[in-house]
Design an enzyme around this catalytic site. Structure first.
Site, PDB file in Angstrom:
ATOM      1  N   CYS A   1      17.349  44.650  32.119  1.00  0.00           N
ATOM      2  CA  CYS A   1      16.458  43.901  31.219  1.00  0.00           C
ATOM      3  C   CYS A   1      15.067  43.709  31.819  1.00  0.00           C
ATOM      4  O   CYS A   1      14.090  43.588  31.083  1.00  0.00           O
ATOM      5  CB  CYS A   1      17.081  42.563  30.851  1.00  0.00           C
ATOM      6  SG  CYS A   1      18.522  42.773  29.778  1.00  0.00           S
TER       7      CYS A   1
ATOM      8  N   GLY B   1      50.394  38.263  30.930  1.00  0.00           N
ATOM      9  CA  GLY B   1      50.901  38.336  29.558  1.00  0.00           C
ATOM     10  C   GLY B   1      50.099  37.543  28.554  1.00  0.00           C
ATOM     11  O   GLY B   1      50.612  37.168  27.509  1.00  0.00           O
TER      12      GLY B   1
ATOM     13  N   ASP C   1      46.423  44.988  41.300  1.00  0.00           N
ATOM     14  CA  ASP C   1      47.539  44.521  40.473  1.00  0.00           C
ATOM     15  C   ASP C   1      48.795  45.244  40.950  1.00  0.00           C
ATOM     16  O   ASP C   1      48.746  46.076  41.853  1.00  0.00           O
ATOM     17  CB  ASP C   1      47.234  44.759  38.990  1.00  0.00           C
ATOM     18  CG  ASP C   1      47.088  46.237  38.666  1.00  0.00           C
ATOM     19  OD1 ASP C   1      47.284  47.089  39.558  1.00  0.00           O
ATOM     20  OD2 ASP C   1      46.769  46.546  37.511  1.00  0.00           O
ATOM     21  N   SER C   2      49.929  44.928  40.361  1.00  0.00           N
ATOM     22  CA  SER C   2      51.192  45.476  40.885  1.00  0.00           C
ATOM     23  C   SER C   2      51.563  46.785  40.220  1.00  0.00           C
ATOM     24  O   SER C   2      52.550  47.406  40.598  1.00  0.00           O
ATOM     25  CB  SER C   2      52.307  44.482  40.619  1.00  0.00           C
ATOM     26  OG  SER C   2      52.528  44.405  39.221  1.00  0.00           O
ATOM     27  N   GLY C   3      50.819  47.190  39.228  1.00  0.00           N
ATOM     28  CA  GLY C   3      51.185  48.396  38.484  1.00  0.00           C
ATOM     29  C   GLY C   3      52.040  48.090  37.272  1.00  0.00           C
ATOM     30  O   GLY C   3      52.209  48.933  36.399  1.00  0.00           O
ATOM     31  N   GLY C   4      52.599  46.887  37.221  1.00  0.00           N
ATOM     32  CA  GLY C   4      53.506  46.532  36.124  1.00  0.00           C
ATOM     33  C   GLY C   4      52.862  46.711  34.759  1.00  0.00           C
ATOM     34  O   GLY C   4      53.409  47.377  33.886  1.00  0.00           O
ATOM     35  N   PHE C   5      51.678  46.147  34.597  1.00  0.00           N
ATOM     36  CA  PHE C   5      51.050  46.170  33.273  1.00  0.00           C
ATOM     37  C   PHE C   5      50.828  47.604  32.791  1.00  0.00           C
ATOM     38  O   PHE C   5      51.101  47.932  31.634  1.00  0.00           O
ATOM     39  CB  PHE C   5      49.723  45.392  33.305  1.00  0.00           C
ATOM     40  CG  PHE C   5      49.084  45.282  31.958  1.00  0.00           C
ATOM     41  CD1 PHE C   5      49.559  44.382  31.016  1.00  0.00           C
ATOM     42  CD2 PHE C   5      48.020  46.103  31.609  1.00  0.00           C
ATOM     43  CE1 PHE C   5      48.990  44.287  29.752  1.00  0.00           C
ATOM     44  CE2 PHE C   5      47.441  46.021  30.341  1.00  0.00           C
ATOM     45  CZ  PHE C   5      47.932  45.110  29.420  1.00  0.00           C
TER      46      PHE C   5
ATOM     47  N   CYS D   1      18.566  40.652  34.702  1.00  0.00           N
ATOM     48  CA  CYS D   1      19.210  41.794  35.358  1.00  0.00           C
ATOM     49  C   CYS D   1      18.201  42.934  35.512  1.00  0.00           C
ATOM     50  O   CYS D   1      17.152  42.954  34.873  1.00  0.00           O
ATOM     51  CB  CYS D   1      20.439  42.241  34.568  1.00  0.00           C
ATOM     52  SG  CYS D   1      20.108  43.314  33.166  1.00  0.00           S
TER      53      CYS D   1
ATOM     54  N   ASP E   1      39.506  38.617  35.622  1.00  0.00           N
ATOM     55  CA  ASP E   1      39.069  40.015  35.701  1.00  0.00           C
ATOM     56  C   ASP E   1      39.141  40.587  34.294  1.00  0.00           C
ATOM     57  O   ASP E   1      39.938  40.117  33.480  1.00  0.00           O
ATOM     58  CB  ASP E   1      39.993  40.852  36.601  1.00  0.00           C
ATOM     59  CG  ASP E   1      41.258  41.262  35.863  1.00  0.00           C
ATOM     60  OD1 ASP E   1      42.167  40.434  35.723  1.00  0.00           O
ATOM     61  OD2 ASP E   1      41.323  42.411  35.368  1.00  0.00           O
TER      62      ASP E   1
ATOM     63  N   CYS F   1      17.310  37.547  30.065  1.00  0.00           N
ATOM     64  CA  CYS F   1      18.185  38.077  31.114  1.00  0.00           C
ATOM     65  C   CYS F   1      17.351  38.593  32.282  1.00  0.00           C
ATOM     66  O   CYS F   1      16.312  39.222  32.091  1.00  0.00           O
ATOM     67  CB  CYS F   1      19.044  39.205  30.551  1.00  0.00           C
ATOM     68  SG  CYS F   1      20.165  39.917  31.762  1.00  0.00           S
TER      69      CYS F   1
ATOM     70  N   ASP G   1      55.727  42.657  37.886  1.00  0.00           N
ATOM     71  CA  ASP G   1      56.132  41.829  36.746  1.00  0.00           C
ATOM     72  C   ASP G   1      56.294  42.678  35.499  1.00  0.00           C
ATOM     73  O   ASP G   1      55.872  43.835  35.464  1.00  0.00           O
ATOM     74  CB  ASP G   1      55.102  40.720  36.491  1.00  0.00           C
ATOM     75  CG  ASP G   1      53.772  41.273  35.979  1.00  0.00           C
ATOM     76  OD1 ASP G   1      53.368  42.359  36.439  1.00  0.00           O
ATOM     77  OD2 ASP G   1      53.138  40.629  35.135  1.00  0.00           O
TER      78      ASP G   1
ATOM     79  N   GLN H   1      55.070  34.456  33.559  1.00  0.00           N
ATOM     80  CA  GLN H   1      55.194  35.147  32.270  1.00  0.00           C
ATOM     81  C   GLN H   1      55.832  34.199  31.246  1.00  0.00           C
ATOM     82  O   GLN H   1      55.888  33.001  31.495  1.00  0.00           O
ATOM     83  CB  GLN H   1      56.017  36.436  32.442  1.00  0.00           C
ATOM     84  CG  GLN H   1      55.256  37.568  33.148  1.00  0.00           C
ATOM     85  CD  GLN H   1      54.181  38.218  32.271  1.00  0.00           C
ATOM     86  OE1 GLN H   1      54.040  37.923  31.092  1.00  0.00           O
ATOM     87  NE2 GLN H   1      53.396  39.113  32.872  1.00  0.00           N
TER      88      GLN H   1
ATOM     89  N   HIS I   1      23.851  45.320  32.995  1.00  0.00           N
ATOM     90  CA  HIS I   1      23.549  44.150  32.145  1.00  0.00           C
ATOM     91  C   HIS I   1      24.818  43.355  31.809  1.00  0.00           C
ATOM     92  O   HIS I   1      24.833  42.123  31.920  1.00  0.00           O
ATOM     93  CB  HIS I   1      22.843  44.581  30.852  1.00  0.00           C
ATOM     94  CG  HIS I   1      22.786  43.466  29.862  1.00  0.00           C
ATOM     95  ND1 HIS I   1      21.873  42.440  29.950  1.00  0.00           N
ATOM     96  CD2 HIS I   1      23.606  43.162  28.808  1.00  0.00           C
ATOM     97  CE1 HIS I   1      22.108  41.565  28.983  1.00  0.00           C
ATOM     98  NE2 HIS I   1      23.148  41.975  28.281  1.00  0.00           N
TER      99      HIS I   1
HETATM  100 ZN   LIG Z   1      20.223  42.157  31.225  1.00  0.00          ZN
END
Ligand SMILES: [Zn+2]
Length: 378
Positions: A310, A216, A94-98, A307, A266, A305, A148, A189, A336
């Site tokens: 699990c 945003g 990311d740009s660091g803005g947030f 994974c 993300d 599940c 941003d 934005q 998980h």
């Molecule tokens: Zn799992």
């Protein structure tokens, strides 16, 4: 001329949902895609081997944090972020803005950037478009973001001012960018305001970025406001560029985002919940694994599940790890939770490819309703 390092191909559509392929210098992303977050060049409690086994394809790291510690110069000297953290697949910064707007102390914003104090040691720093690009060029991720300003989404005057600055900074980021092996995404934005969002989407789309992010959102607006903005922006953005919805990632948000034309997501949620002893499920319930009722529960978190957690460990054992303060609990719960989101987006992608996404969505929300009713039976 060699082949450009980035290309986006749409393979299938269903309604507004899209399945595509985004080629980067470190590999191909199959979209829709969910990116785990490695804030400090580490997806907390997981190794790159875990991430590969989970089928993660894109990892996000935070410019603000890495600039403050260890410093982007150090990472550049160590061969760049891929080498440094040993994630050799596609990376996004990311740009660091947030973070500057949400974490840093004593911010003062002007037309050219933001002056702030580090949340770590109080030292004074300044970020603007030039600096955000230069840091991200030192880090060397495949996908980088324009600088941003994320405003309070309900404050129109502030949203308008932040949007104008975001636009000016987007143009400047394009001008100062030097590396051809990084795809710079512009950010839309404008808070919850339709006129601002439309203006922002048109402006950012007009700058010709290889991908466009929607910033945003998921910062204090309602779900229906978010959906409304996504539908509006979807009508304006070019079809042939990937769209990235920043910081959004509950299971139902992924389904709802894809329905509205989003390709990339993300979120810190799966790993953050894992460190707070919570297991996510596909349909949105959360298990608090430390609950006393699991003390002798031999079942895995989720019986269907597949994974690693699990397939091998009981709720009883996970609860024991948490109570004994064993760090393995964070690892097993992160595995998980990430598996839950990554398999969900993979299933969404398959449904789009075979033209079954509408049925998938109907079934998903039906199952979700049942699961939330059943919550107490876990
Ligand atoms: Zn799992």
């Amino acid at each position: 001329m060699s082949k450009p390092p980035f290309s986006f191909q749409l393979e299938a559509y269903q309604g507004r949902a899209r399945a595509g392929k985004f080629q980067t210098p470190h590999g191909e992303l199959l979209t829709p895609v969910f990116a785990p977050v490695g804030t400090q060049a580490s997806v907390k409690s997981l190794t790159p081997i875990h991430l590969t086994d989970l089928g993660a394809s894109l990892i996000l790291a935070n410019t603000y944090h890495l600039y403050l510690r260890p410093g982007d110069q150090i990472i550049a000297e160590m061969g760049g972020l891929h080498q440094f953290m040993q994630w050799l697949g596609p990376l996004l910064t990311d740009s660091g803005g947030f973070q500057v707007f949400s974490l840093a102390k004593n911010r003062s914003i002007d037309q050219d950037g933001v002056t702030f104090r580090s949340h770590i040691d109080g030292s004074l720093h300044r970020f603007g478009p030039d600096k955000a690009i230069s840091i991200q060029e030192n880090l060397g991720a495949d996908i980088i973001m324009t600088f941003d300003e994320c405003a309070d989404p309900n404050d129109k005057a502030y949203s308008q001012q932040a949007m104008s600055r975001t636009h000016t900074w987007a143009e400047r980021c394009l001008q100062v960018k030097t590396r051809s092996d990084q795809a710079l995404f512009g950010i839309v934005q404008g808070g919850i305001f339709e006129d601002l969002r439309r203006e922002s989407a048109e402006f950012i789309a007009g700058l010709g970025f290889p991908g466009i992010a929607i910033g945003g959102l998921s910062v204090g607006e309602t779900k229906s406001e978010m959906h409304n903005i996504l539908e509006l922006v979807d009508q304006v953005l070019p079809e042939d560029k990937p769209r990235y919805l920043m910081g959004v990632g509950t299971p139902e948000d992924l389904v709802n985002g894809v329905r509205r034309g989003i390709d990339i997501f993300d979120c810190v949620l799966p790993t953050r919940l894992a460190r707070h002893n919570a297991a996510m499920t596909r349909y949105g319930n959360r298990l608090n694994v430390v609950n006393a009722k699991y003390a002798t529960d031999p079942r895995p978190i989720d019986e269907v599940c597949q994974c690693y957690t699990c397939e091998n460990f009981s709720r009883s054992y996970l609860r024991h790890l948490i109570l004994a303060k064993e760090i393995l609990s964070a690892t097993l719960l992160s595995i998980h939770n990430l598996h839950t989101l990554i398999t969900l987006v993979n299933d969404i992608r398959q449904a789009i490819l075979i033209n079954e996404f509408d049925n998938f969505v109907g079934e998903y929300f039906h199952q979700r309703k049942l699961a939330l009713l059943d919550e107490d039976d876990n």
